[in-house]
Design a protein around this motif. Structure first.
Motif, PDB file in Angstrom:
ATOM      1  N   ALA A   1       1.226  -5.557  -1.729  1.00 33.67           N
ATOM      2  CA  ALA A   1       0.153  -5.814  -0.766  1.00 33.67           C
ATOM      3  C   ALA A   1      -0.184  -4.534  -0.009  1.00 33.67           C
ATOM      4  CB  ALA A   1       0.557  -6.908   0.210  1.00 33.67           C
ATOM      5  N   LEU A   2       0.835  -3.813   0.431  1.00 33.20           N
ATOM      6  CA  LEU A   2       0.604  -2.562   1.158  1.00 33.20           C
ATOM      7  C   LEU A   2      -0.001  -1.518   0.225  1.00 33.20           C
ATOM      8  CD1 LEU A   2       0.820  -0.923   3.724  1.00 33.20           C
ATOM      9  CD2 LEU A   2       3.187  -0.370   3.118  1.00 33.20           C
ATOM     10  N   ARG A   3       0.492  -1.466  -0.995  1.00 29.67           N
ATOM     11  CA  ARG A   3      -0.043  -0.531  -1.982  1.00 29.67           C
ATOM     12  C   ARG A   3      -1.529  -0.825  -2.237  1.00 29.67           C
ATOM     13  NH1 ARG A   3       3.605  -1.680  -5.765  1.00 29.67           N
ATOM     14  NH2 ARG A   3       5.171  -0.407  -4.702  1.00 29.67           N
ATOM     15  N   THR A   4      -1.857  -2.104  -2.272  1.00 30.62           N
ATOM     16  CA  THR A   4      -3.245  -2.514  -2.486  1.00 30.62           C
ATOM     17  C   THR A   4      -4.130  -2.113  -1.315  1.00 30.62           C
ATOM     18  OG1 THR A   4      -2.536  -4.399  -3.832  1.00 30.62           O
ATOM     19  CG2 THR A   4      -4.755  -4.496  -2.895  1.00 30.62           C
ATOM     20  N   PHE A   5      -3.646  -2.333  -0.110  1.00 29.76           N
ATOM     21  CA  PHE A   5      -4.423  -1.982   1.079  1.00 29.76           C
ATOM     22  C   PHE A   5      -4.698  -0.483   1.141  1.00 29.76           C
ATOM     23  CE2 PHE A   5      -4.287  -0.613   5.606  1.00 29.76           C
ATOM     24  CZ  PHE A   5      -5.531  -1.112   5.969  1.00 29.76           C
ATOM     25  N   VAL A   6      -3.670   0.313   0.893  1.00 34.13           N
ATOM     26  CA  VAL A   6      -3.835   1.767   0.925  1.00 34.13           C
ATOM     27  C   VAL A   6      -4.832   2.221  -0.144  1.00 34.13           C
ATOM     28  CG1 VAL A   6      -2.639   3.956   0.534  1.00 34.13           C
ATOM     29  CG2 VAL A   6      -1.563   2.182   1.929  1.00 34.13           C
ATOM     30  N   ALA A   7      -4.815   1.556  -1.303  1.00 34.14           N
ATOM     31  CA  ALA A   7      -5.723   1.929  -2.389  1.00 34.14           C
ATOM     32  C   ALA A   7      -7.154   1.455  -2.124  1.00 34.14           C
ATOM     33  CB  ALA A   7      -5.224   1.346  -3.706  1.00 34.14           C
ATOM     34  N   LEU A   8      -7.306   0.314  -1.470  1.00 34.90           N
ATOM     35  CA  LEU A   8      -8.641  -0.225  -1.202  1.00 34.90           C
ATOM     36  C   LEU A   8      -9.369   0.514  -0.082  1.00 34.90           C
ATOM     37  CD1 LEU A   8      -8.023  -4.098  -1.302  1.00 34.90           C
ATOM     38  CD2 LEU A   8      -9.370  -2.774  -2.940  1.00 34.90           C
ATOM     39  N   ARG A   9      -8.623   0.994   0.885  1.00 32.76           N
ATOM     40  CA  ARG A   9      -9.239   1.533   2.102  1.00 32.76           C
ATOM     41  C   ARG A   9     -10.217   2.681   1.868  1.00 32.76           C
ATOM     42  NH1 ARG A   9      -5.169   2.501   6.961  1.00 32.76           N
ATOM     43  NH2 ARG A   9      -4.253   3.796   5.332  1.00 32.76           N
ATOM     44  N   PRO A  10      -9.923   3.675   0.979  1.00 30.46           N
ATOM     45  CA  PRO A  10     -10.902   4.758   0.797  1.00 30.46           C
ATOM     46  C   PRO A  10     -12.244   4.290   0.253  1.00 30.46           C
ATOM     47  CG  PRO A  10      -8.755   5.389  -0.055  1.00 30.46           C
ATOM     48  CD  PRO A  10      -8.688   3.924   0.223  1.00 30.46           C
ATOM     49  N   GLY A  11     -12.249   3.247  -0.558  1.00 34.29           N
ATOM     50  CA  GLY A  11     -13.499   2.775  -1.140  1.00 34.29           C
ATOM     51  C   GLY A  11     -14.196   1.687  -0.354  1.00 34.29           C
ATOM     52  N   TYR A  12     -13.407   0.826   0.300  1.00 32.62           N
ATOM     53  CA  TYR A  12     -13.985  -0.338   0.969  1.00 32.62           C
ATOM     54  C   TYR A  12     -13.960  -0.243   2.492  1.00 32.62           C
ATOM     55  CZ  TYR A  12     -13.960  -2.628  -3.578  1.00 32.62           C
ATOM     56  OH  TYR A  12     -14.188  -2.939  -4.895  1.00 32.62           O
ATOM     57  N   GLY A  13     -13.303   0.781   3.030  1.00 29.94           N
ATOM     58  CA  GLY A  13     -13.298   0.964   4.475  1.00 29.94           C
ATOM     59  C   GLY A  13     -12.701  -0.229   5.205  1.00 29.94           C
ATOM     60  N   ARG A  14     -13.402  -0.678   6.249  1.00 30.60           N
ATOM     61  CA  ARG A  14     -12.901  -1.786   7.076  1.00 30.60           C
ATOM     62  C   ARG A  14     -12.761  -3.079   6.290  1.00 30.60           C
ATOM     63  NH1 ARG A  14     -17.010  -5.100   7.812  1.00 30.60           N
ATOM     64  NH2 ARG A  14     -19.158  -4.316   7.683  1.00 30.60           N
ATOM     65  N   ARG A  15     -13.486  -3.184   5.158  1.00 27.94           N
ATOM     66  CA  ARG A  15     -13.378  -4.404   4.357  1.00 27.94           C
ATOM     67  C   ARG A  15     -12.008  -4.539   3.700  1.00 27.94           C
ATOM     68  NH1 ARG A  15     -18.818  -3.084   2.851  1.00 27.94           N
ATOM     69  NH2 ARG A  15     -20.305  -4.634   3.639  1.00 27.94           N
ATOM     70  N   ALA A  16     -11.285  -3.445   3.572  1.00 28.21           N
ATOM     71  CA  ALA A  16      -9.973  -3.511   2.914  1.00 28.21           C
ATOM     72  C   ALA A  16      -9.058  -4.491   3.632  1.00 28.21           C
ATOM     73  CB  ALA A  16      -9.338  -2.117   2.862  1.00 28.21           C
ATOM     74  N   ALA A  17      -8.999  -4.403   4.953  1.00 23.19           N
ATOM     75  CA  ALA A  17      -8.161  -5.318   5.718  1.00 23.19           C
ATOM     76  C   ALA A  17      -8.657  -6.750   5.573  1.00 23.19           C
ATOM     77  CB  ALA A  17      -8.144  -4.907   7.192  1.00 23.19           C
ATOM     78  N   GLU A  18      -9.973  -6.935   5.581  1.00 21.89           N
ATOM     79  CA  GLU A  18     -10.531  -8.290   5.447  1.00 21.89           C
ATOM     80  C   GLU A  18     -10.213  -8.882   4.078  1.00 21.89           C
ATOM     81  OE1 GLU A  18     -14.683  -8.331   6.449  1.00 21.89           O
ATOM     82  OE2 GLU A  18     -14.427  -6.881   8.051  1.00 21.89           O
ATOM     83  N   ILE A  19     -10.239  -8.043   3.055  1.00 23.73           N
ATOM     84  CA  ILE A  19      -9.925  -8.512   1.707  1.00 23.73           C
ATOM     85  C   ILE A  19      -8.482  -8.994   1.630  1.00 23.73           C
ATOM     86  CG2 ILE A  19      -9.604  -7.770  -0.695  1.00 23.73           C
ATOM     87  CD1 ILE A  19     -12.005  -5.847  -0.228  1.00 23.73           C
ATOM     88  N   LEU A  20      -7.561  -8.215   2.165  1.00 20.05           N
ATOM     89  CA  LEU A  20      -6.145  -8.606   2.130  1.00 20.05           C
ATOM     90  C   LEU A  20      -5.904  -9.859   2.960  1.00 20.05           C
ATOM     91  CD1 LEU A  20      -3.750  -7.254   0.636  1.00 20.05           C
ATOM     92  CD2 LEU A  20      -5.781  -5.830   0.758  1.00 20.05           C
ATOM     93  N   ARG A  21      -6.536  -9.960   4.116  1.00 20.66           N
ATOM     94  CA  ARG A  21      -6.359 -11.169   4.941  1.00 20.66           C
ATOM     95  C   ARG A  21      -6.872 -12.403   4.207  1.00 20.66           C
ATOM     96  NH1 ARG A  21      -7.130  -7.717   9.656  1.00 20.66           N
ATOM     97  NH2 ARG A  21      -9.403  -7.793   9.405  1.00 20.66           N
ATOM     98  N   ALA A  22      -7.992 -12.248   3.503  1.00 17.94           N
ATOM     99  CA  ALA A  22      -8.536 -13.382   2.752  1.00 17.94           C
ATOM    100  C   ALA A  22      -7.577 -13.806   1.645  1.00 17.94           C
ATOM    101  CB  ALA A  22      -9.897 -13.015   2.170  1.00 17.94           C
ATOM    102  N   VAL A  23      -7.038 -12.833   0.912  1.00 13.51           N
ATOM    103  CA  VAL A  23      -6.101 -13.152  -0.166  1.00 13.51           C
ATOM    104  C   VAL A  23      -4.855 -13.826   0.393  1.00 13.51           C
ATOM    105  CG1 VAL A  23      -4.568 -12.167  -1.912  1.00 13.51           C
ATOM    106  CG2 VAL A  23      -6.917 -11.338  -1.703  1.00 13.51           C
TER     107      VAL A  23
END
Length: 235
Positions: free
Chosen positions: A51-73
């Motif tokens: 989950a943490l690895r995913t968040f770190v990888a998502l953040r450069p491309g999705y910005g603030r949406r990265a946290a929202e994506i993980l919370r939704a999952v």
């Protein structure tokens, strides 16, 4: 949600984070809730690490949406997560189209002479662009044009830079740009000192979009692994 034996320090070490950051991510819902050991210490699993690895990888491309994506999952709403991903890609596509349109508009601008025998008046410039003079006045009010004023008559006169800005605004307007968007582009041209220096900024912008696309692909791959890992654990 999942049990495990990893400590906050184990998760933090991989990404150069502090253990406090890992705990904050859990509190924010970016990581699923961790099980507690007999002494109350957090016990993370490989799913938390992913989950943490995913968040770190998502953040450069999705910005603030990265946290929202993980919370939704983590809350069990994959559809919401996928919608957020779709929004990110749609935004990237719009940015890419905007870049292409601005680059095209700039490429179609003809170099303006440093000096003109007689700077055109509002009527002459409007006629040249096949526009109504009221349109040029509206662009002036929006900060797009900066004509000079004759000290004696008060009439507007358009020097080379103003003529250039009018042509650029005309092309962008035909492309569907709003006046505030056009004003921002024209301001960039002015700040850069002309069209040629802005071309380098456009190349930098394009490179940033390319990197963002790659980051989105990498982040999506980590998210797919996280979803698969969560499904296998739940089974």
């Amino acid at each position: 949600m999942w049990e495990g034996r990893l400590r906050p320090a184990d998760l933090a070490r991989e990404h150069g984070l502090s253990t406090q950051a890992v705990r904050k991510y859990e509190q924010a819902g970016i990581l699923p809730r961790a099980a507690r050991g007999p002494q109350g210490y957090r016990r993370y699993s490989s799913a938390h690490a992913q989950a943490l690895r995913t968040f770190v990888a998502l953040r450069p491309g999705y910005g603030r949406r990265a946290a929202e994506i993980l919370r939704a999952v983590n809350s069990g709403s994959e559809e919401t997560a996928f919608r957020l991903i779709d929004q990110g890609h749609a935004e990237l596509a719009r940015d890419r189209e905007t870049l292409d349109e601005v680059a095209l508009a700039l490429s179609e601008l003809r170099p303006m002479p440093d000096e003109q025998p007689t700077p055109p008046t509002i009527g002459k410039l409007a006629h040249r662009l096949d526009l109504h003079p009221a349109t040029l006045r509206k662009w002036e009010n929006a900060g797009i044009l900066r004509p000079q004023r004759d000290s004696a008559t008060g009439y507007r006169h358009y020097g080379p830079e103003a003529v250039r800005d009018a042509h650029l605004a005309h092309q962008l307007r035909r492309g569907g740009y709003l006046l505030d968007q056009i004003a921002a582009v024209v301001a960039r041209v002015r700040d850069a000192g002309g069209v040629a220096p802005l071309e380098e900024a456009l190349r930098t912008w394009r490179s940033a979009l390319q990197q963002r696309s790659r980051s989105m692909l990498g982040g999506s791959g980590e998210l797919a692994r996280y979803l698969e890992l969560g499904a296998s654990v739940e089974r």
